[in-house]
Motif scaffolding. Sequence first.
Motif, PDB file in Angstrom:
ATOM      1  N   MET A   1       0.798  -1.220   0.000  1.00  0.00           N
ATOM      2  CA  MET A   1       0.000   0.000   0.000  1.00  0.00           C
ATOM      3  C   MET A   1       0.836   1.278   0.000  1.00  0.00           C
ATOM      4  O   MET A   1       0.271   2.363  -0.012  1.00  0.00           O
ATOM      5  N   CYS A   2       2.180   1.167   0.037  1.00  0.00           N
ATOM      6  CA  CYS A   2       2.927   2.423   0.221  1.00  0.00           C
ATOM      7  C   CYS A   2       4.105   2.646  -0.715  1.00  0.00           C
ATOM      8  O   CYS A   2       4.563   3.764  -0.860  1.00  0.00           O
ATOM      9  N   ALA A   3       4.660   1.604  -1.308  1.00  0.00           N
ATOM     10  CA  ALA A   3       5.801   1.744  -2.235  1.00  0.00           C
ATOM     11  C   ALA A   3       7.058   2.308  -1.569  1.00  0.00           C
ATOM     12  O   ALA A   3       7.836   3.000  -2.202  1.00  0.00           O
ATOM     13  N   THR A   4       7.287   1.992  -0.285  1.00  0.00           N
ATOM     14  CA  THR A   4       8.532   2.434   0.362  1.00  0.00           C
ATOM     15  C   THR A   4       9.463   1.250   0.631  1.00  0.00           C
ATOM     16  O   THR A   4      10.313   1.312   1.528  1.00  0.00           O
ATOM     17  N   CYS A   5       9.286   0.177  -0.127  1.00  0.00           N
ATOM     18  CA  CYS A   5      10.207  -0.966  -0.020  1.00  0.00           C
ATOM     19  C   CYS A   5      10.701  -1.348  -1.409  1.00  0.00           C
ATOM     20  O   CYS A   5      11.017  -2.497  -1.683  1.00  0.00           O
TER      21      CYS A   5
ATOM     22  N   MET B   1       4.267  -9.999 -10.946  1.00  0.00           N
ATOM     23  CA  MET B   1       3.827  -8.808 -10.227  1.00  0.00           C
ATOM     24  C   MET B   1       2.299  -8.700 -10.248  1.00  0.00           C
ATOM     25  O   MET B   1       1.685  -8.932 -11.283  1.00  0.00           O
ATOM     26  N   GLY B   2       1.708  -8.354  -9.109  1.00  0.00           N
ATOM     27  CA  GLY B   2       0.261  -8.126  -9.067  1.00  0.00           C
ATOM     28  C   GLY B   2      -0.084  -6.723  -9.552  1.00  0.00           C
ATOM     29  O   GLY B   2       0.793  -5.866  -9.662  1.00  0.00           O
ATOM     30  N   ASP B   3      -1.376  -6.494  -9.822  1.00  0.00           N
ATOM     31  CA  ASP B   3      -1.823  -5.179 -10.303  1.00  0.00           C
ATOM     32  C   ASP B   3      -1.542  -4.073  -9.276  1.00  0.00           C
ATOM     33  O   ASP B   3      -1.163  -2.957  -9.633  1.00  0.00           O
ATOM     34  N   ASP B   4      -1.748  -4.400  -7.991  1.00  0.00           N
ATOM     35  CA  ASP B   4      -1.511  -3.409  -6.928  1.00  0.00           C
ATOM     36  C   ASP B   4      -0.063  -2.950  -6.951  1.00  0.00           C
ATOM     37  O   ASP B   4       0.240  -1.756  -6.908  1.00  0.00           O
ATOM     38  N   GLU B   5       0.829  -3.937  -6.997  1.00  0.00           N
ATOM     39  CA  GLU B   5       2.260  -3.635  -6.978  1.00  0.00           C
ATOM     40  C   GLU B   5       2.642  -2.797  -8.193  1.00  0.00           C
ATOM     41  O   GLU B   5       3.377  -1.805  -8.072  1.00  0.00           O
ATOM     42  N   ASP B   6       2.111  -3.186  -9.324  1.00  0.00           N
ATOM     43  CA  ASP B   6       2.401  -2.486 -10.574  1.00  0.00           C
ATOM     44  C   ASP B   6       1.999  -1.004 -10.463  1.00  0.00           C
ATOM     45  O   ASP B   6       2.769  -0.094 -10.781  1.00  0.00           O
ATOM     46  N   ALA B   7       0.796  -0.760  -9.950  1.00  0.00           N
ATOM     47  CA  ALA B   7       0.298   0.622  -9.837  1.00  0.00           C
ATOM     48  C   ALA B   7       1.122   1.411  -8.817  1.00  0.00           C
ATOM     49  O   ALA B   7       1.459   2.576  -9.039  1.00  0.00           O
ATOM     50  N   LEU B   8       1.460   0.767  -7.706  1.00  0.00           N
ATOM     51  CA  LEU B   8       2.221   1.471  -6.664  1.00  0.00           C
ATOM     52  C   LEU B   8       3.604   1.877  -7.159  1.00  0.00           C
ATOM     53  O   LEU B   8       4.099   2.960  -6.835  1.00  0.00           O
ATOM     54  N   LEU B   9       4.231   1.002  -7.937  1.00  0.00           N
ATOM     55  CA  LEU B   9       5.591   1.293  -8.402  1.00  0.00           C
ATOM     56  C   LEU B   9       5.651   2.574  -9.235  1.00  0.00           C
ATOM     57  O   LEU B   9       6.678   3.253  -9.279  1.00  0.00           O
ATOM     58  N   ASP B  10       4.535   2.915  -9.888  1.00  0.00           N
ATOM     59  CA  ASP B  10       4.502   4.171 -10.657  1.00  0.00           C
ATOM     60  C   ASP B  10       4.735   5.379  -9.758  1.00  0.00           C
ATOM     61  O   ASP B  10       5.137   6.443 -10.234  1.00  0.00           O
ATOM     62  N   GLY B  11       4.443   5.243  -8.474  1.00  0.00           N
ATOM     63  CA  GLY B  11       4.617   6.369  -7.557  1.00  0.00           C
ATOM     64  C   GLY B  11       5.847   6.251  -6.687  1.00  0.00           C
ATOM     65  O   GLY B  11       6.033   7.057  -5.775  1.00  0.00           O
ATOM     66  N   ALA B  12       6.685   5.258  -6.919  1.00  0.00           N
ATOM     67  CA  ALA B  12       7.883   5.083  -6.090  1.00  0.00           C
ATOM     68  C   ALA B  12       8.754   6.336  -6.187  1.00  0.00           C
ATOM     69  O   ALA B  12       8.775   7.016  -7.215  1.00  0.00           O
TER      70      ALA B  12
END
Lengths: 418, 107
Positions: B45-49, B64-75
């Motif tokens: 939920m946070c993209a800080t790892c 990769m799951g959809d959640d992870e994929d979307a979060l990585l865009d904001g890393a």
Amino acid sequence: MTPNAAPELRGGALHAALAAGAPVPGVPVSDVDPFSVEFFEDPHRIHHELREAGPVVWLSSWNVWALARYAEVHAVLNDWGTFCSSRGVGMSDFAREKPWRPQSLILEQDPPKHTRARNVLGRVLSPAVMKTLRERFAAAAERKADELLALGTFDAITDLAEAFPLAVFPDAMGLPKEGREHLLPYAALAFNAFGPDNELRRKAMAEAGPHVAYVTDQCARERLAAGGFGAAIHAAVDAGEITAEEAPLLVRSLLTAGIDTTVNGLGAAIYCLARFPEEYAKLRANPALARNAFEEAVRFESPVQTFFRTTTRRVEIGGVEIGEGEKVLMFLGAANRDPRRWEEPERYDIELKTSGHVGFGSGIHMCVGQLLARLEGEVMLAALARKVGSVEIAGPTRRRYNNTLRGLESLPVTIRPA
Amino acid sequence: MPSVIYIHPNGSRQTLDVPAGQSVMQAAVSRGIEEILGECGGNAMCATCHVYVEPDQLDRLPPMGDDEDALLDGAAADRLPNSRLSCQIKVTGELDGLVVRLPDRQV
């Protein structure tokens, strides 16, 4: 004393006694009322007793199960199939009582319904969106810090913990300027409503009318300015992800949970930094610690103290069998200070590795606005760290009473320029 | 016990023995690797790892799951083709010797 005697907490003391009233013999029983003023004033001592009594305790004051240890709280938060949210996450069981307002599409739902709503709000409040807000929020925090330095002595709750989120969140939502004074009373009402039918809840309900009317009105698409979170939620209707009837209820979720929680998180952080000057000195020396200083305050004070789940089947927790349709109360604040999980839980340490605390929950219902809360907390504390040399408590503090939220009503402080 | 090699932004390598079942994030946070925050505790939920997996090891990982994929865009650090969230990589015997590079920032 009988061999099957269960420990009982009464008046705060641990007694061995028969578990009168407990549905399972041998289970620890406590008659403490976690929704009472006595409890709000000093929850830590009772949290300790509940944790030590056992992994599961029967609360005879309200006839519910309670968990105060980290492992059990974390496990229950991460097992939505057994511990559901669709029967309400407060004491009221929606299978038996009508909810006080139309049921939330996210907080009070289970998958698969929950998943759809969560995906929309997760995207509206994603890390990528936070990046676009950072500069604006940081500039607002700088201005707030300058205003407060000009005051010198002020109330850190109204003038800072409330004023800063109110300066950034309603604009980020896209709310009209007028009527914003209803936001905090509405949130206080919603969080009181998770508690039992006590005086706090009844009083909040009696005064609910105008606040509910305001929030309901703001959920409509035409009330919400382009570019804000509200408009982004309604845009998900055009994309076919949610219906036009669902969008206002998702806006309501952000209006309910998006501000008072952050107010209490920020209030907790200021209260901690004022009480522990050596931690403030560390923050001054390295303002990059601001984000963790906020996070650690959320662990240490746990602004959201409790949530309930309802069992969907018979289940065993910590050797105790619990039936179907039972309410289980999770003490997030107690879990966040469980010595089984944390080395020095009673110490506010802005360098602590806080990952895994349950101040924002855990699992599929973990706070969807956590990134927004962290951003607000971080930029405000970083601005103070750069500009303010010292923060001192300047008068008596007063606690604010709410069935779910923990925070202060008043925190007079004096700050001096760096 | 499987080992995971973390490469810090300055190029230094740190090898951790990780109990099977722990995530690459949990192992790093519990052993004091500062470049991984894991603010959401592993809930994706946070993209800080965020980590960069050695490119030739990418196909060893679960997709990769959809959640992870979307979060990585904001890393915070640049997203690259070998970007992953380390909370979503559970260490198993098959992943022994996994190499991940740490970004210079997570926020």
